[in-house]
Motif scaffolding. Structure first.
Motif, mmCIF file in Angstrom:
data_model
loop_
_atom_site.group_PDB
_atom_site.id
_atom_site.type_symbol
_atom_site.label_atom_id
_atom_site.label_comp_id
_atom_site.label_asym_id
_atom_site.label_seq_id
_atom_site.Cartn_x
_atom_site.Cartn_y
_atom_site.Cartn_z
ATOM 1 N N ASN A 188 -37.468 3.671 -28.713
ATOM 2 C CA ASN A 188 -36.890 3.312 -27.417
ATOM 3 C C ASN A 188 -35.577 2.556 -27.592
ATOM 4 O O ASN A 188 -34.620 2.764 -26.832
ATOM 5 C CB ASN A 188 -37.883 2.478 -26.606
ATOM 6 N N SER B 209 -44.606 6.937 -33.365
ATOM 7 C CA SER B 209 -43.957 6.564 -32.109
ATOM 8 C C SER B 209 -44.351 7.499 -30.977
ATOM 9 O O SER B 209 -44.305 7.132 -29.798
ATOM 10 C CB SER B 209 -42.442 6.577 -32.278
ATOM 11 N N SER C 66 -32.084 4.040 -26.123
ATOM 12 C CA SER C 66 -31.371 3.238 -25.122
ATOM 13 C C SER C 66 -30.007 2.803 -25.643
ATOM 14 O O SER C 66 -29.020 2.771 -24.892
ATOM 15 C CB SER C 66 -32.211 2.027 -24.689
#
Length: 219
Positions: free
Chosen positions: A161, A142, A165
């Motif tokens: 992500n 990643s 988030s």
């Protein structure tokens, strides 16, 4: 049902089962979700042999409907999920130019969409209780993508992500979201021994301080 419940999606002899063992040894009831019923039964038996209350539910991380059905079964028979660990991924290689759109989408269904689907099954109850934990298994791809593992690199980046988030969104609801970014090949007897890595998941759960641990094997 006084003891808390940890659900691990992506049961297996590596990280998944060792995380299950770690939480089980600390008083959690365990539910393993995997698409292979035969292996699932074996993994459950191994946990029970250690005195851990464990159950298996068949579910395919590559199918939204299958995951939704699996979590409905978990809630019906075992109650609300206190800790979700998403450990499923497609580990195949392949360079970007050897991928097709269909293959990439199929891999992302497991690597990312399955992670989101699983989280969405537990968030409503955790929000209502203003308490809960969601943990994801990440990887160094990643951060440092490899041409030889294009789809996995894309998937792990997207999942990272997603995790961060979600952490931002759900923190005000009392839900902690974290990811363990494993920067090496998981193998027993090495610095990346799965039992050692499982300790990191427990650390995230207990401390609820940082949302990502990047594990290089040197810690």
């Amino acid at each position: 049902m006084n003891s808390k419940l940890a659900v691990i999606v992506g049961a297996g002899p590596g990280v998944g089962n060792h995380v299950a063992k770690k939480f089980g040894e600390n008083g959690f009831r365990i539910v393993l979700i995997s698409r292979n019923p035969n292996s699932l039964e074996q993994y459950v038996d191994e946990l029970r042999a250690l005195g851990i209350e464990a159950h298996g539910v068949a579910g395919d991380a590559g199918s939204t409907e299958s995951l939704q059905a699996a979590f409905a079964q978990v809630k019906q028979h075992h109650g609300v999920t206190d800790v979700l660990v998403y450990n499923a991924a497609v580990l195949g290689g392949g360079k970007p130019t050897s991928l097709t759109a269909e293959t990439l989408i199929r891999h992302l269904q497991v690597d990312v969409a399955g992670a989101l689907t699983s989280a969405l099954q537990v968030v409503p109850d955790q929000t209502e209780r203003q308490d809960g934990t969601i943990l994801f298994t990440g990887g160094a791809l990643s951060l440092y993508p490899s041409a030889n593992y294009a789809s996995l690199s894309i998937g792990k980046a997207a999942m990272r992500n997603l995790a961060l988030s979600l952490a931002e969104e759900l923190s005000p609801q009392g839900i902690f979201v974290g990811t363990v970014t494993i920067a090496g090949q998981v193998k027993p007897g090495t610095n990346f021994d799965p039992a050692r890595i499982a300790e990191l998941y427990w650390d995230l759960y207990e401390t609820r301080e940082k949302h990502e641990i990047v594990f290089t094997g040197k810690e």
